[in-house]
Design an enzyme around this catalytic site. Structure first.
Site, PDB file in Angstrom:
ATOM      1  N   SER A 214       0.840  -1.197   0.000  1.00 14.31           N
ATOM      2  CA  SER A 214       0.000   0.000   0.000  1.00 14.31           C
ATOM      3  C   SER A 214       0.872   1.242   0.000  1.00 14.31           C
ATOM      4  CB  SER A 214      -0.912  -0.003   1.227  1.00 14.31           C
ATOM      5  OG  SER A 214      -1.666   1.195   1.297  1.00 14.31           O
ATOM      6  N   ASP A 219       5.347   7.532   5.554  1.00 18.37           N
ATOM      7  CA  ASP A 219       4.836   8.466   6.568  1.00 18.37           C
ATOM      8  C   ASP A 219       4.396   7.701   7.806  1.00 18.37           C
ATOM      9  OD1 ASP A 219       3.700  10.494   8.038  1.00 18.37           O
ATOM     10  OD2 ASP A 219       2.020  10.854   6.651  1.00 18.37           O
ATOM     11  N   HIS A 222       0.842   8.346   8.979  1.00 16.14           N
ATOM     12  CA  HIS A 222      -0.280   8.097   8.065  1.00 16.14           C
ATOM     13  C   HIS A 222      -1.472   7.544   8.849  1.00 16.14           C
ATOM     14  CE1 HIS A 222      -2.631   6.413   4.764  1.00 16.14           C
ATOM     15  NE2 HIS A 222      -1.913   7.156   3.936  1.00 16.14           N
ATOM     16  N   LYS A 236       4.071  -3.593   6.830  1.00 17.59           N
ATOM     17  CA  LYS A 236       4.085  -3.907   5.401  1.00 17.59           C
ATOM     18  C   LYS A 236       5.423  -3.516   4.779  1.00 17.59           C
ATOM     19  CE  LYS A 236      -0.874  -3.568   4.270  1.00 17.59           C
ATOM     20  NZ  LYS A 236      -0.999  -4.900   3.620  1.00 17.59           N
TER      21      LYS A 236
END
Length: 334
Positions: A214, A219, A222, A236
């Site tokens: 993704s 960041d 996020h 991830k």
């Protein structure tokens, strides 16, 4: 005088041999591999912590539509030359994007032998319940071994899924709260579960791994990281780095916001380091992500690449058909 001439010849011969060695070193595969290893090591040092964003690179690129071009010898083409289609396992095949990838592979039986891995019997039933659909838990390496055995390529579409806490009433305003079920948090699913898949595939000599992640991983603040306090993008990103360092040929696709819309009707956009998130084109149809996963198996240009993926709104631009150019314009490994 003759001795002097022999000395000149010896000097000329020595210079020629030295030039030849220099030329060979410039063009040898070993020299190229050394440069690639140095570049990969530098990239790993830049991303030693998943909490540290990598440096920004030039702006994202628009994928210009063009005529189809001949395919290079990707996985499917090479396997066909050997006499049989490659076997491709889709993990997370019961999910909304995974179902599309599995279906597309089944529809292309002349190019691929499809397999699916799901977590429950109900999920297996949703995609037809065939013998080529395996049930396993990616957190348990032993349970996924039968699905992995004998495959040529792996497409990873597993992901932790947050659940909404009960009692939320949208009419009262505020925001819903989310949580992850015990043992199904992003660390267990998006890091350990994906690491287990990569290790298992590498152990049998798989030829390529496609991993769908993704955008947003650069960041730490996020919003997706705050869902259930799971830091899902952090885990991830860690799995992506692990794959990039594994030595297995890979393609990492960091998709934008996923939409349940028809594919093949939009112009695709690729970029790096979340630059696309600063634009108005942050979304992509699940069907388009699924198609890019499969196309990545057909082109050598897709190997050892990682990129962000989104699309223009339908009706703007021309639908992308030349997938070779999608991969060719990405030059970096992570």
């Amino acid at each position: 005088m003759r001795a002097h001439r022999r000395s000149d010849k010896e000097r000329d011969s020595h210079s020629a041999r030295r030039l030849t060695r220099q030329q060979l070193s410039l063009h040898s595969p070993e020299g190229n591999r050394a440069e690639m290893t140095t570049a990969a090591a530098a990239a790993t040092m830049r991303l030693s912590s998943p909490f540290k964003a990598p440096p920004l690179r030039p702006p994202c690129h628009r994928v210009l539509p063009s005529m189809r071009v001949p395919r290079r010898a990707g996985l499917a083409v090479s396997a066909s030359a050997a006499g049989s289609p490659p076997t491709v396992l889709v993990t997370g095949a019961g999910g909304r994007t995974g179902q599309i990838v599995y279906k597309k592979l089944k529809e292309r039986a002349d190019q691929f032998v499809a397999r699916g891995l799901v977590r429950t019997p109900d999920s297996k039933g949703k995609i037809g319940g065939g013998d080529d659909v395996f049930i396993g838990d990616i957190r348990d390496p032993g349970s996924i071994a039968p699905a992995i055995d004998g495959i040529d390529a792996l497409i990873i579409l597993t992901s932790g899924v947050p659940k909404m806490k009960p009692g939320f009433d949208p009419s009262k305003g505020g925001r819903p709260e989310f949580y992850f079920e015990e043992g199904s948090d992003p660390e267990q699913v998006d890091w350990i579960g994906q690491k287990n898949q990569i290790d298992a595939a590498k152990s049998i000599g798989v030829k390529q791994i496609v991993l769908v992640g993704s955008m947003g991983g650069t960041d730490i603040n996020h919003p997706l990281n705050k869902l259930g306090n799971g830091n899902i993008l952090v885990w991830k990103r860690k799995a992506e780095q692990y794959l990039a360092d594994s030595g297995v040929p890979y393609t990492i696709i960091r998709a934008g916001g996923l939409q349940d819309k028809d594919g093949g009707v939009r112009e695709l956009i690729v970029g790096k380091d979340d630059e696309i998130l600063k634009t108005e084109t942050k979304t992509i149809a699940r069907a388009d992500v699924a198609e890019v996963c499969i196309q990545a198996l057909l082109f050598e240009e897709a190997k050892f690449k990682a990129f962000d993926l989104a699309s223009k709104p339908e009706g703007e631009g021309t639908p992308t058909t030349d997938f070779k150019s999608v991969f060719a314009q990405i030059a970096t490994r992570f």
